[in-house]
Design a protein around this motif. Structure first.
Motif, PDB file in Angstrom:
ATOM      1  N   TRP A   9       0.724 -15.181  34.282  1.00 18.60           N
ATOM      2  CA  TRP A   9       1.368 -13.857  34.166  1.00 18.60           C
ATOM      3  C   TRP A   9       2.148 -13.783  32.866  1.00 18.60           C
ATOM      4  O   TRP A   9       2.125 -12.756  32.171  1.00 18.60           O
ATOM      5  N   GLN A  10       2.825 -14.887  32.543  1.00 17.89           N
ATOM      6  CA  GLN A  10       3.605 -14.880  31.290  1.00 17.89           C
ATOM      7  C   GLN A  10       2.683 -14.755  30.088  1.00 17.89           C
ATOM      8  O   GLN A  10       2.982 -14.033  29.127  1.00 17.89           O
ATOM      9  N   ARG A  11       1.540 -15.429  30.136  1.00 14.52           N
ATOM     10  CA  ARG A  11       0.606 -15.390  29.004  1.00 14.52           C
ATOM     11  C   ARG A  11       0.138 -13.957  28.737  1.00 14.52           C
ATOM     12  O   ARG A  11       0.154 -13.468  27.614  1.00 14.52           O
ATOM     13  N   ILE A  12      -0.260 -13.270  29.807  1.00  8.56           N
ATOM     14  CA  ILE A  12      -0.837 -11.935  29.594  1.00  8.56           C
ATOM     15  C   ILE A  12       0.247 -10.913  29.241  1.00  8.56           C
ATOM     16  O   ILE A  12       0.026 -10.015  28.432  1.00  8.56           O
ATOM     17  N   VAL A  13       1.438 -11.095  29.793  1.00 11.80           N
ATOM     18  CA  VAL A  13       2.540 -10.183  29.424  1.00 11.80           C
ATOM     19  C   VAL A  13       2.901 -10.407  27.952  1.00 11.80           C
ATOM     20  O   VAL A  13       3.141  -9.458  27.202  1.00 11.80           O
ATOM     21  N   ASP A  14       2.911 -11.660  27.530  1.00 13.87           N
ATOM     22  CA  ASP A  14       3.249 -11.973  26.133  1.00 13.87           C
ATOM     23  C   ASP A  14       2.272 -11.308  25.161  1.00 13.87           C
ATOM     24  O   ASP A  14       2.680 -10.773  24.128  1.00 13.87           O
ATOM     25  N   VAL A  15       0.988 -11.376  25.462  1.00 13.38           N
ATOM     26  CA  VAL A  15      -0.012 -10.823  24.527  1.00 13.38           C
ATOM     27  C   VAL A  15      -0.145  -9.307  24.703  1.00 13.38           C
ATOM     28  O   VAL A  15       0.003  -8.548  23.750  1.00 13.38           O
ATOM     29  N   ASN A  16      -0.422  -8.892  25.939  1.00 17.18           N
ATOM     30  CA  ASN A  16      -0.815  -7.482  26.158  1.00 17.18           C
ATOM     31  C   ASN A  16       0.363  -6.516  26.167  1.00 17.18           C
ATOM     32  O   ASN A  16       0.183  -5.348  25.870  1.00 17.18           O
ATOM     33  N   LEU A  17       1.544  -7.017  26.535  1.00  9.05           N
ATOM     34  CA  LEU A  17       2.697  -6.111  26.544  1.00  9.05           C
ATOM     35  C   LEU A  17       3.627  -6.390  25.362  1.00  9.05           C
ATOM     36  O   LEU A  17       3.852  -5.519  24.525  1.00  9.05           O
ATOM     37  N   TYR A  18       4.136  -7.637  25.263  1.00 13.71           N
ATOM     38  CA  TYR A  18       5.029  -7.904  24.128  1.00 13.71           C
ATOM     39  C   TYR A  18       4.286  -7.767  22.794  1.00 13.71           C
ATOM     40  O   TYR A  18       4.867  -7.320  21.806  1.00 13.71           O
ATOM     41  N   GLY A  19       3.006  -8.127  22.784  1.00 15.97           N
ATOM     42  CA  GLY A  19       2.235  -7.989  21.544  1.00 15.97           C
ATOM     43  C   GLY A  19       2.214  -6.543  21.068  1.00 15.97           C
ATOM     44  O   GLY A  19       2.392  -6.259  19.873  1.00 15.97           O
ATOM     45  N   VAL A  20       2.036  -5.616  22.010  1.00 14.18           N
ATOM     46  CA  VAL A  20       2.034  -4.183  21.674  1.00 14.18           C
ATOM     47  C   VAL A  20       3.446  -3.749  21.274  1.00 14.18           C
ATOM     48  O   VAL A  20       3.645  -3.059  20.262  1.00 14.18           O
ATOM     49  N   ASN A  49       0.794  -1.242   0.000  1.00 14.35           N
ATOM     50  CA  ASN A  49       0.000   0.000   0.000  1.00 14.35           C
ATOM     51  C   ASN A  49       0.818   1.278   0.000  1.00 14.35           C
ATOM     52  O   ASN A  49       0.265   2.373  -0.113  1.00 14.35           O
ATOM     53  N   GLY A  50       2.111   1.138   0.193  1.00 15.64           N
ATOM     54  CA  GLY A  50       2.983   2.300   0.050  1.00 15.64           C
ATOM     55  C   GLY A  50       3.136   3.184   1.270  1.00 15.64           C
ATOM     56  O   GLY A  50       3.970   4.089   1.283  1.00 15.64           O
ATOM     57  N   ARG A  51       2.357   2.957   2.297  1.00 14.71           N
ATOM     58  CA  ARG A  51       2.452   3.836   3.478  1.00 14.71           C
ATOM     59  C   ARG A  51       1.767   3.196   4.677  1.00 14.71           C
ATOM     60  O   ARG A  51       0.939   2.286   4.518  1.00 14.71           O
ATOM     61  N   LEU A  52       2.109   3.706   5.854  1.00 17.83           N
ATOM     62  CA  LEU A  52       1.449   3.247   7.082  1.00 17.83           C
ATOM     63  C   LEU A  52       1.073   4.486   7.896  1.00 17.83           C
ATOM     64  O   LEU A  52       1.924   5.136   8.499  1.00 17.83           O
ATOM     65  N   ASP A  53      -0.219   4.814   7.871  1.00 14.29           N
ATOM     66  CA  ASP A  53      -0.681   5.990   8.609  1.00 14.29           C
ATOM     67  C   ASP A  53      -0.946   5.678  10.077  1.00 14.29           C
ATOM     68  O   ASP A  53      -0.607   6.475  10.947  1.00 14.29           O
ATOM     69  N   TYR A  54      -1.609   4.520  10.320  1.00 15.08           N
ATOM     70  CA  TYR A  54      -1.962   4.158  11.698  1.00 15.08           C
ATOM     71  C   TYR A  54      -1.539   2.735  12.004  1.00 15.08           C
ATOM     72  O   TYR A  54      -1.784   1.817  11.226  1.00 15.08           O
ATOM     73  N   MET A  55      -0.941   2.557  13.174  1.00 15.31           N
ATOM     74  CA  MET A  55      -0.678   1.215  13.690  1.00 15.31           C
ATOM     75  C   MET A  55      -1.460   1.073  14.989  1.00 15.31           C
ATOM     76  O   MET A  55      -1.126   1.720  15.996  1.00 15.31           O
ATOM     77  N   PHE A  56      -2.525   0.276  14.950  1.00 15.81           N
ATOM     78  CA  PHE A  56      -3.330   0.051  16.151  1.00 15.81           C
ATOM     79  C   PHE A  56      -2.877  -1.240  16.822  1.00 15.81           C
ATOM     80  O   PHE A  56      -3.153  -2.337  16.315  1.00 15.81           O
ATOM     81  N   ASN A  57      -2.163  -1.113  17.921  1.00 16.28           N
ATOM     82  CA  ASN A  57      -1.762  -2.285  18.709  1.00 16.28           C
ATOM     83  C   ASN A  57      -2.864  -2.533  19.734  1.00 16.28           C
ATOM     84  O   ASN A  57      -2.811  -2.045  20.861  1.00 16.28           O
ATOM     85  N   ASN A  58      -3.855  -3.277  19.296  1.00 13.47           N
ATOM     86  CA  ASN A  58      -5.109  -3.374  20.044  1.00 13.47           C
ATOM     87  C   ASN A  58      -5.372  -4.771  20.631  1.00 13.47           C
ATOM     88  O   ASN A  58      -6.112  -4.893  21.606  1.00 13.47           O
ATOM     89  N   ALA A  59      -4.763  -5.830  20.060  1.00 15.47           N
ATOM     90  CA  ALA A  59      -5.069  -7.196  20.527  1.00 15.47           C
ATOM     91  C   ALA A  59      -4.779  -7.304  22.020  1.00 15.47           C
ATOM     92  O   ALA A  59      -3.774  -6.783  22.507  1.00 15.47           O
ATOM     93  N   GLY A  60      -5.666  -7.976  22.731  1.00 10.47           N
ATOM     94  CA  GLY A  60      -5.441  -8.136  24.163  1.00 10.47           C
ATOM     95  C   GLY A  60      -6.317  -9.226  24.739  1.00 10.47           C
ATOM     96  O   GLY A  60      -7.314  -9.629  24.134  1.00 10.47           O
TER      97      GLY A  60
END
Ligand SMILES: NC(=O)c1ccc[n+]([C@@H]2O[C@H](COP(=O)([O-])OP(=O)(O)OC[C@H]3O[C@@H](n4cnc5c(N)ncnc54)[C@H](O)[C@@H]3O)[C@@H](O)[C@H]2O)c1
Length: 274
Positions: free
Chosen positions: A104-115, A78-89
């Motif tokens: 704790w590892q599961r939620i840190v992996d998704v909610n923090l490392y995922g972002v 698409n040639g550009r990236l205007d918005y990156m929504f790190n929303n998965a949680g």
């Protein structure tokens, strides 16, 4: 790389809830959206709902390489990236002494490392372009105590810290960073409970507990519209809805009151435990 005229957005966790509503609202405003989700069937369905140039991607945000590859492929297309929504949680709740390390590892992996994976992949692209907006989804639980949701609060506080710090670093380099901190929003997350494999015995009823603390869940479409309006104003910390904003401000002035309300809410929720 072809510079597209249309703005673009990459939305993680776009197959459901807030991500889905954001993807649809963005598409309705003429944005080319990539809906990325662990649940590929849900992502495909949302891409169909968005219509036009929307696409879907099977993506686990815990996989840094896959996140980088997915975003780079979207930008190449698409040639550009205007918005990156790190929303998965995800949510993990219960008494701290009932939650073993894997939870704790599961939620840190998704909610923090995922972002973080999304930030590390999108930020260099946006720096090179000289523009772009990173939008990380935290929660009201990232701005104050969230007893019985302590693993969730841990990750969301970290996302707020990442976002507000990077915002200042990135500002003079043309990149915007915002963090979204909603109170309860009407999505499947409110009723999803803990992942079954973690063996957490008892958990609070998220819908009941959060409604008692912060009022009834906020309609998800209104939430998405309000997020996009706040982004157009380049708001740093987007606290939604208005009553949550008021509660957040009062809570900063009167932390002892927040603690008192929390103690009473915890006692009430514990009394439902059989
Ligand atoms: N619903 C609320 O009350 C509320 C309030 C504040 C913040 N939030 C936050 O909003 C965000 C979206 O939540 P929602 O309420 O729309 O939930 P949701 O459960 O409706 O949607 C979350 C989506 O994320 C996807 N997902 C989960 N793990 C993933 C992974 N590893 N990789 C890729 N995708 C994954 C799921 O498949 C799902 O489609 C989350 O970060 C959540 O913590 C929600």
């Amino acid at each position: 790389m072809v510079m597209a005229a249309m703005p673009t957005a990459f939305v993680t966790g776009g197959g459901s809830g807030i991500g889905r509503a954001l993807a649809k609202a963005l598409a309705a405003r003429g944005t080319t959206v990539c809906i990325a989700d662990l649940n590929v069937a849900a992502a495909e369905a949302v891409a169909r709902e968005c219509g036009g140039s929307a696409s879907s991607l099977a993506l686990d945000v815990r996989d840094a390489d896959a996140v980088k590859t997915g975003i780079e492929a979207f930008v190449a297309e698409n040639g550009r990236l205007d918005y990156m929504f790190n929303n998965a949680g995800i949510g993990i709740a219960g008494e701290v002494d009932d939650i073993a390390l894997p939870g704790w590892q599961r939620i840190v992996d998704v909610n923090l490392y995922g972002v973080l994976h999304g930030v590390l992949a999108a930020y260099p692209i946006m720096l090179k372009q000289g523009f772009g907006h990173i939008v990380n989804t935290a929660s009201l639980a990232g701005l104050g105590p969230a007893p019985l949701f302590t693993p969730y609060a841990l990750t969301k506080h970290a996302v707020v810290g990442l976002s507000t710090s990077l915002r200042i670093e990135a500002a003079s380099r043309g990149v915007r960073v915002s963090v979204v901190c909603p109170a309860a929003v009407e999505t499947p997350l409110l009723d999803s409970g803990n992942p079954g494999d973690l063996g957490i015995g008892w958990a609070p009823d998220a819908r009941r507990f959060l409604t008692a603390l912060a009022g009834p869940p906020y309609p998800v479409e209104t939430c998405a519209d309000d997020i996009l309006a706040a982004l157009s104003r380049n708001t740093s910390v987007i606290v939604l809805p208005g009553r949550a904003r008021l509660a957040w401000r009062l809570g900063r002035l009167f932390p002892a009151l927040v603690e008192k309300i929390g103690l009473s809410a915890v006692a009430k929720e514990r009394s439902t435990r059989v």
